[in-house]
Design a protein around this motif. Structure first.
Motif, PDB file in Angstrom:
ATOM      1  N   GLU A 124       4.797  12.458   8.441  1.00 10.57           N
ATOM      2  CA  GLU A 124       4.430  13.936   8.495  1.00 10.57           C
ATOM      3  C   GLU A 124       3.829  13.941   7.185  1.00 10.57           C
ATOM      4  OE1 GLU A 124       6.398  17.464   9.807  1.00 10.57           O
ATOM      5  OE2 GLU A 124       7.739  16.269  11.188  1.00 10.57           O
ATOM      6  N   THR A 125       2.365  14.600   6.909  1.00  5.22           N
ATOM      7  CA  THR A 125       1.858  14.887   5.529  1.00  5.22           C
ATOM      8  C   THR A 125       2.656  16.584   5.141  1.00  5.22           C
ATOM      9  OG1 THR A 125       0.078  13.356   5.863  1.00  5.22           O
ATOM     10  CG2 THR A 125       0.052  15.208   4.003  1.00  5.22           C
ATOM     11  N   LYS A 126       3.197  16.432   4.009  1.00  4.75           N
ATOM     12  CA  LYS A 126       3.753  17.854   3.577  1.00  4.75           C
ATOM     13  C   LYS A 126       2.929  18.566   2.620  1.00  4.75           C
ATOM     14  CE  LYS A 126       7.689  17.031   5.786  1.00  4.75           C
ATOM     15  NZ  LYS A 126       8.197  18.037   7.075  1.00  4.75           N
ATOM     16  N   GLN A 127       2.052  17.781   2.058  1.00  6.01           N
ATOM     17  CA  GLN A 127       1.215  18.546   1.012  1.00  6.01           C
ATOM     18  C   GLN A 127       0.192  17.450   0.355  1.00  6.01           C
ATOM     19  OE1 GLN A 127       3.372  20.050  -2.436  1.00  6.01           O
ATOM     20  NE2 GLN A 127       1.474  21.249  -3.148  1.00  6.01           N
ATOM     21  N   GLU A 171      -7.680  16.121 -12.636  1.00  8.25           N
ATOM     22  CA  GLU A 171      -9.108  15.696 -11.924  1.00  8.25           C
ATOM     23  C   GLU A 171      -9.218  14.348 -11.568  1.00  8.25           C
ATOM     24  OE1 GLU A 171     -12.245  16.293 -14.798  1.00  8.25           O
ATOM     25  OE2 GLU A 171     -11.995  18.466 -14.823  1.00  8.25           O
ATOM     26  N   GLU A 172      -8.406  13.494 -12.019  1.00 11.57           N
ATOM     27  CA  GLU A 172      -8.392  12.010 -11.505  1.00 11.57           C
ATOM     28  C   GLU A 172      -7.273  11.719 -10.490  1.00 11.57           C
ATOM     29  OE1 GLU A 172      -8.474   9.573 -14.666  1.00 11.57           O
ATOM     30  OE2 GLU A 172     -10.441  10.086 -15.510  1.00 11.57           O
ATOM     31  N   THR A 173      -5.942  12.301 -10.719  1.00 14.64           N
ATOM     32  CA  THR A 173      -4.791  12.073  -9.858  1.00 14.64           C
ATOM     33  C   THR A 173      -4.687  12.830  -8.530  1.00 14.64           C
ATOM     34  OG1 THR A 173      -4.008  11.175 -11.868  1.00 14.64           O
ATOM     35  CG2 THR A 173      -2.389  11.238  -9.883  1.00 14.64           C
ATOM     36  N   TRP A 174      -4.509  12.139  -7.462  1.00 12.28           N
ATOM     37  CA  TRP A 174      -4.269  12.756  -6.145  1.00 12.28           C
ATOM     38  C   TRP A 174      -2.928  12.316  -5.780  1.00 12.28           C
ATOM     39  CZ3 TRP A 174      -2.603   9.176  -2.776  1.00 12.28           C
ATOM     40  CH2 TRP A 174      -3.151   7.896  -2.646  1.00 12.28           C
ATOM     41  N   LEU A 230       2.894   9.518  -2.409  1.00 17.38           N
ATOM     42  CA  LEU A 230       2.172   8.509  -2.798  1.00 17.38           C
ATOM     43  C   LEU A 230       1.041   9.265  -3.604  1.00 17.38           C
ATOM     44  CD1 LEU A 230       0.823   5.579  -2.477  1.00 17.38           C
ATOM     45  CD2 LEU A 230      -0.329   6.587  -0.125  1.00 17.38           C
ATOM     46  N   TRP A 231       0.574   8.582  -4.654  1.00 15.70           N
ATOM     47  CA  TRP A 231      -0.179   8.966  -5.559  1.00 15.70           C
ATOM     48  C   TRP A 231      -1.067   7.917  -6.198  1.00 15.70           C
ATOM     49  CZ3 TRP A 231       4.864   8.715  -6.932  1.00 15.70           C
ATOM     50  CH2 TRP A 231       5.027   8.303  -8.327  1.00 15.70           C
ATOM     51  N   GLY A 232      -2.269   8.328  -6.625  1.00 10.26           N
ATOM     52  CA  GLY A 232      -3.356   7.238  -7.258  1.00 10.26           C
ATOM     53  C   GLY A 232      -4.591   7.935  -7.809  1.00 10.26           C
ATOM     54  N   SER A 233      -5.418   7.257  -8.262  1.00  6.25           N
ATOM     55  CA  SER A 233      -6.570   7.587  -9.121  1.00  6.25           C
ATOM     56  C   SER A 233      -7.775   7.858  -7.960  1.00  6.25           C
ATOM     57  CB  SER A 233      -6.890   6.515 -10.208  1.00  6.25           C
ATOM     58  OG  SER A 233      -8.021   7.058 -10.638  1.00  6.25           O
ATOM     59  N   GLN A 240      -1.756   1.691  -7.182  1.00  4.65           N
ATOM     60  CA  GLN A 240      -1.195   3.305  -6.720  1.00  4.65           C
ATOM     61  C   GLN A 240       0.418   3.165  -6.831  1.00  4.65           C
ATOM     62  OE1 GLN A 240      -4.476   4.177  -3.360  1.00  4.65           O
ATOM     63  NE2 GLN A 240      -2.758   3.447  -2.449  1.00  4.65           N
ATOM     64  N   ARG A 241       0.812   4.461  -7.064  1.00  2.00           N
ATOM     65  CA  ARG A 241       2.177   4.541  -7.107  1.00  2.00           C
ATOM     66  C   ARG A 241       2.811   5.252  -5.893  1.00  2.00           C
ATOM     67  NH1 ARG A 241      -0.735   3.351 -11.606  1.00  2.00           N
ATOM     68  NH2 ARG A 241       0.458   3.000 -13.425  1.00  2.00           N
ATOM     69  N   ALA A 242       4.265   5.002  -5.364  1.00  2.00           N
ATOM     70  CA  ALA A 242       4.974   5.760  -4.520  1.00  2.00           C
ATOM     71  C   ALA A 242       6.098   5.888  -4.756  1.00  2.00           C
ATOM     72  CB  ALA A 242       4.651   5.062  -3.034  1.00  2.00           C
ATOM     73  N   MET A 243       6.891   6.708  -4.212  1.00  2.00           N
ATOM     74  CA  MET A 243       8.417   6.733  -4.454  1.00  2.00           C
ATOM     75  C   MET A 243       9.027   7.361  -3.015  1.00  2.00           C
ATOM     76  SD  MET A 243      10.801   8.877  -7.222  1.00  2.00           S
ATOM     77  CE  MET A 243      10.381  10.470  -6.481  1.00  2.00           C
ATOM     78  N   ILE A 244      10.001   6.806  -2.628  1.00  2.00           N
ATOM     79  CA  ILE A 244      10.815   7.264  -1.637  1.00  2.00           C
ATOM     80  C   ILE A 244      12.340   7.401  -1.887  1.00  2.00           C
ATOM     81  CG2 ILE A 244       9.385   6.029   0.162  1.00  2.00           C
ATOM     82  CD1 ILE A 244      11.338   4.012   0.326  1.00  2.00           C
ATOM     83  N   GLU A 245      12.809   8.736  -1.347  1.00  2.00           N
ATOM     84  CA  GLU A 245      14.058   9.144  -1.503  1.00  2.00           C
ATOM     85  C   GLU A 245      15.119   8.491  -0.601  1.00  2.00           C
ATOM     86  OE1 GLU A 245      14.189  13.470  -1.747  1.00  2.00           O
ATOM     87  OE2 GLU A 245      13.057  13.445  -3.661  1.00  2.00           O
TER      88      GLU A 245
END
Length: 647
Positions: free
Chosen positions: A410-413, A419-422, A440-443, A481-486
């Protein structure tokens, strides 16, 4: 889901699992044979059972005589250097070989001295009786309370609990009895109280030479132990190593259809009477199914964790009936007479312990670790890795889901931090509707379908989703790209460190550990992230630090598509202890050390690339050597920062 809810659910699921229904006695015995082999492997004594046994080297240090029996004070070697102190009670004037009893003591500092009333009475009733000390108590020194009091959670990785040593010592006690001319080796029983009650079960489940048993205050269920937290009152020896997630009832079932008396007070702090009655009802159904319903009985009474005069008489009558053939003895047998020898009279060593006593280190060597072969080629590595994965999936990760669980990503947000990072916040289901958060985030300036580095949230990192606080992945080249999981126990699902002691002991009882839960979470998280259109599924990096490097390495072994693993300050081994309260070094995985350790694991993930940050323990040179020897597409790097990484 909270950890307590999870623990209770899996414990209840395990306990509610029904025993098989058998169409014939022969069908049961086939099932039992296979399960018994597994049970012996679970304990870790299968090797000793399947090879020629070492000499017992029985040494008698003195004899006491009375009107009804004599007592031989002796010790024997259950394995070379593993000494067991015992008193052997032999009735006077035996004209024929007599039935025998192995009596197993509860946890008392004086062991066979405190419990001497029982072998004394058995001898008066005509039974040759061997009463033996346990590790850490009586005259046998060593460590019994490993995870209970000393933070020895690496025992779980070794697949060791003191039940293995105690069962083995009892089995060798049976060997000793069978070698005595006074004993009828076809009529041997076993009994004991508390820890001795539990080990009576496990010994009888391992050794069919036991023809009848009675367990006092040593019977219960996993559900009750976890739900009511009675596990918190128990020493480690009460429970066998349980890699397959058996219920205790499944283990108890190996006693059938031999005569079994369950003795339990109804106000026992360590076992709820409801759990004891559940065990009895389930086993009674099995015994009835086999046509031996008269061979199982429950004697319960109103008391705390103790014997009572009537419970002792019930045990004496049980063995009179089933080992001597004396029917209707319940109202004829008397209780103990209260006469006792002094501690000084009953001690075997008299303060002179044999040299080279290995009982103090038995936890280090009883369960052997198998060394992996030297890797000379990629073909050898693939074969070794395949065999290791098979072993781990059977003996360490048997609790992994056997059916397809929908990830339910599920996408939460979705948002931009600049301006460059989603950023995309999401969650996925790991198991039992346990939702694991991730991001998950990236440029937005880079192409999609990009390589992705996944950071495993660590309890050492308390800054939540403050991504600039995660230097491991922050310093990676900008095209990543970067990601983190808890993973469980971190972030939203974190529990206080004061819970770790109970959680770690409870999970092991169900065939799991915190680290193995996290391995599963990582594998599920990789699936979830690979499903994202922005991600290149073949360019996944796992980045972890300290304790979290352990699930990172195991996940990389099990998922052959991981591109690279970044390890910051990994532990040198899984064979390290924790604080007594279990608050640190949360890295144990059931039975893992029977087959591998972290440096070997880091080598076997080749061709996954291996990157060390910070401290790299020197024993990881083994893994570096493998990666260097096999070369590309693998590789090994040691770095202080990742900004210049080019892989």
């Amino acid at each position: 889901m909270y950890i307590r809810d999870y623990l209770v659910k899996i414990a209840e699921d395990i306990t509610e699992r029904p025993l098989p229904s058998f169409s014939s006695e022969s069908e049961y015995f086939l099932w039992k044979k296979n399960k018994q082999i597994q049970f012996q492997q679970m304990l870790g004594i299968d090797t000793y059972l399947n090879e020629q046994r070492s000499p017992l080297n029985v040494t008698i240090t003195g004899t006491l005589k009375s009107d009804t029996h004599r007592i031989e004070k002796l010790y024997y070697e259950s394995l070379p250097g593993l000494y067991v102190t015992a008193n052997l009670y032999i009735p006077n004037d035996l004209k024929h070989p007599a039935p025998a009893i192995v009596y197993l003591c509860g946890h008392s500092p004086t062991q066979k001295v405190k419990y001497q009333d029982h072998p004394r009475k058995f001898a008066q009733l005509g039974f040759v009786t061997l009463i033996i000390d346990t590790i850490q108590f009586g005259e046998v020194q060593g460590m019994h309370h490993g995870t209970y009091a000393h933070g020895q959670f690496q025992w779980t990785s070794k697949g060791y609990t003191p039940s293995a040593t105690e069962v083995w010592n009892a089995i060798r006690g049976i060997d000793l009895l069978t070698e005595r001319q006074e004993v009828d080796q076809n009529r041997i029983g076993i009994t004991g109280h508390s820890g001795g009650g539990a080990i009576s079960w496990w010994t009888a489940c391992c050794d069919d030479r036991i023809k009848a048993a009675a367990a006092s205050s040593g019977t219960g269920t996993i559900a009750s132990q976890v739900r009511e937290r009675t596990i918190d009152t128990h020493c480690d020896c009460i429970f066998p190593n349980n890699p397959y997630g058996w219920s205790l009832i499944e283990s108890y079932a190996l006693m059938a259809p031999r005569p079994m008396l369950i003795i339990s007070p109804d106000r026992d702090r360590n076992y709820t009477i409801e759990s004891v009655r559940l065990v009895y009802e389930r086993l009674k159904a099995l015994y009835s199914n086999l046509g031996f319903k008269e061979n199982i009985q429950l004697f319960d009474f109103h008391a705390h964790h103790s014997y009572s005069p009537d419970s002792r008489k019930a045990a004496f009558s049980w063995f009179l009936k089933h080992l001597k053939g004396e029917e209707n003895s319940e109202n004829k047998v008397n209780d103990i007479d209260g006469k006792q020898e002094s501690e000084k009279e009953l001690l075997v060593y008299q303060g002179k312990t044999p040299p080279n006593d290995e009982s103090t280190t038995v936890q280090e060597w009883l369960i052997e670790s198998k060394e992996l072969p030297l890797i000379q080629s990629s073909q050898e590595l693939k074969a070794t890795k395949k065999n290791l994965i098979k072993k781990l999936m059977t003996e360490s990760f048997a609790a992994f889901a056997k059916h397809n669980i929908p990830l339910a990503v599920e996408t939460k947000q979705k948002y931009f931090s600049n301006e460059e990072t989603w950023h995309h916040k999401f969650s996925f289901v790991s198991e039992y509707n346990w939702k694991i958060p991730g991001e998950l985030w990236g440029s937005s300036m880079k192409a999609s379908n990009s390589p992705t580095a996944i950071y495993l949230k660590s309890t050492a990192n308390t800054d939540g989703f403050k991504f600039h606080k995660i230097p491991i992945i922050h310093d990676l080249p900008s095209e990543w790209q970067r990601a983190m999981i808890e993973v469980r126990g971190t972030g939203e699902s974190a529990w206080g460190t004061e819970m770790n002691w109970n959680v770690r002991r409870s999970l092991a009882l169900t065939g799991r550990t915190i680290a193995s839960l996290r391995v599963w979470d990582v594998l599920r998280g990789i699936q979830a992230i690979r499903s994202r259109p922005e991600v290149n599924p073949d360019k996944i990096i796992i980045a972890a630090e300290k304790d979290m490097t352990v699930p990172a390495l195991y996940a990389a072994l099990l998922d052959s598509r991981i591109y690279a693993v970044i390890l910051k300050d990994p532990p040198a081994s899984q064979d390290i202890s924790s604080n007594a309260n279990g608050s640190d070094n949360v890295i144990e995985i059931i039975n893992s050390l029977r087959h591998t350790d972290l440096p070997q694991l880091a080598g076997l993930i080749w061709p996954t690339k291996l990157i060390f940050l910070g401290n790299r323990p020197k024993n990881y040179r083994l893994s570096e050597d493998i990666h260097k020897k096999l070369g590309e597409p693998g590789g090994v790097w040691r770095m202080q920062e990742l900004s210049d990484l080019n892989i």
